[in-house]
Structures are given as structure tokens and as C-alpha cells.
Design an enzyme around this catalytic site. Sequence first.
Site, PDB file in Angstrom:
ATOM      1  N   GLU A  74     -31.548 -39.426 121.023  1.00  0.00           N
ATOM      2  CA  GLU A  74     -30.739 -39.167 122.218  1.00  0.00           C
ATOM      3  C   GLU A  74     -31.462 -38.270 123.226  1.00  0.00           C
ATOM      4  OE1 GLU A  74     -28.140 -40.764 119.168  1.00  0.00           O
ATOM      5  OE2 GLU A  74     -29.584 -39.092 119.150  1.00  0.00           O
ATOM      6  N   HIS A 143     -17.961 -39.035 114.709  1.00  0.00           N
ATOM      7  CA  HIS A 143     -17.663 -40.243 115.470  1.00  0.00           C
ATOM      8  C   HIS A 143     -16.336 -40.151 116.238  1.00  0.00           C
ATOM      9  CE1 HIS A 143     -20.772 -41.731 112.796  1.00  0.00           C
ATOM     10  NE2 HIS A 143     -20.818 -42.875 113.458  1.00  0.00           N
TER      11      HIS A 143
END
Length: 341
Positions: A74, A143
Site C-alpha cells: 500500500e 477488514h
Amino acid sequence: MTAPTRGGKPQNNPVETITLGKALNHGLRRALENDPKVVIMGEDVGKLGGVFRITDGLQKDFGEDRVIDTPLAESGIIGTAVGLAIRGYRPVCEIQFDGFVFPAFDQIVTQVAKMHYRSLGKVKVPIVIRIPYGGGIGAVEHHSESPEALFAHTPGLKVVTCANPTDAYVMIQQAIASDDPVIFFEPKRRYWEKGPVELDAPLSGAYPLHASRLIRPGTHATVLAYGPMVKTALDAATAAAEDGRELEVIDLRTLSPLDMAPVFESVRRTGRCVVVHEAPGNVGLGAEIAARVTEECFYSLEAPVLRVSGYDIPYPAARVEEEYLPDLDRLLDAVDRTFGW
């Protein structure tokens, strides 16, 4: 089916009923078509079409140079996007899940947010960072986070979130067209909910990106929500109406900058206000909103501004997430308490 009238003139653009996820896909497609400098990048966004299939079919139609499968890194995704933006591109980065954004947090808050200021306005960084966020899908750890307050607290970033297919379709295009970096939060548990979208409508006539919107009028209390909680707020308004209470619901849509003018106008009429969001309450956006409403509408308030939020704990295991997430009963309880003063 044709679109409703706008400004007294009938609109002939076709309206389709599609999911929020599909609306995002259409919006990204239109942005790619309209500007060759738009590129999409992220983990599995190409051949797979993203884990939620938001970018499905885009690499096939626009090629691997426009829709780029990146390594699982990321920080590298955002750092690369900064370089592309400086070179004149408009990168749209997908962070696969909310909890995965933190390796890129340094790049976002020290580079993306500050580059325009650092260069005395000479360098623009028109980057959109898409983040599926929130709970309600039975996911595992990391998540189901709601980190929006971290980004809204950072000067130099614009932060928005959609709550329905129409806003998803329009707002993603507006975000990509913006010269400012935009954190675009997508309520993942609403991806599959359907609504009407006017796909051929010109963006010039669309609702502004950084503007709150009154979506249900009422007279007894104001309920403020955004993203995944907008549907819950509307459900609460429907339930409250059965008891004779008309709740006014405002979808904030923009988290930084906050568009408070419609909120102040509403609260001055209703005298009561409840703010709801999934994120933990401590130092959350609800606290900032409550403070601003109290400062501006003090003499109009009949009760303190109340907050309904997730609890101040790490997001729990999927089997108990429904106990964690704000729901209809918790929101209606807060409304009831505002009438106890």
C-alpha cells in the site's frame, strides 16, 4: 424510464436501477473515457476486477497501462501515485480493505496531504484513494474498520463518502476531476443495494461534491448520518413516524470539509439533534459535529446533541458485530432520550 425534471425542464436521460458497486464501476469507466490521464491502480484491480468487482472489466477495455495491478504494498501504491500526479496524471488508488490503509498512512498524511502546501501551490496532487470501509459483511480482523476521522483530521485532504448508487456514480467522477487529493470512503455493506442512476446526465448539473444533503424532511428532531448509516437513519425515521415523530435526516456526504450550513438550518427548526456513525465515539466525527451544532445553535436546542456510534473497542469478531454496530433500536433510543429533557 426517463429522469425527473430538473429546473422545470424535462430530462430525457435514461435511468437504470443498479447496485452501488455497479454505479462506482460505471463512474470509473466514464472517468477513464473522458480523460486519458486517469489511471486506476491497486491490488487485484485488473484481471480480477477487485475483491468487490468494482473495477470489473476496466482493464480488459482500457488496457494494463490504464488499469494497473500493483504489488501488495500500500505504501508503494500511494508513493507511486504521488509521482504520477506530479507528472500530470490523475491516479485512482484502491485500498483493498479499510484496515490495509495503515501501511500507506505515512505517504498519505506526509506526502499526499502536504505536497500542494509544501510547493506553495505550484504542485497539484489530484489523487483519489478509494477505501471500502465499515462492517456488516462478516469479515475477519482488519477488514471492517472505520478510520475516517484520522483522515478528516489531516489538513490538505478532502474526505467524502457515498450512501446510494446515484451519489456513488456522480461523486467518484467529481472526486477524480478535483485537483485536490480526495479520500473516497465506500460503505462496503451497501455495495449490493440498488437504486436509480441517471447514467448519461452531465456532471455540470450534479449536486456538489462537498455538500450535505437533506434527504428526508421532518419537524421534531434532526438525524445526521453518512455512508453506511444513512439507510439506518432513514429506517429510523420511518419507524419514528409510526409514533407520530417526524425525523429530518441529513446525509453529510462530505466529512472534510464538513458542510454544516444545512445542519444548522435544520437544527434551528427542530431543536434536537442526533449524530450516528459506525466508528468509535471517542474523538470521532460525531464529537466534532456535536460541538459545532452546540456552538452555533445553542439557543435553539431543546436537548443536548446526542451521539450514536460504535463502541470504543477494536472491531469485534464477525459473530458479534451486529451487537457492535449502531442499529435501528439504538438510534431510536437516542431520539427518545432527546425528548426527555
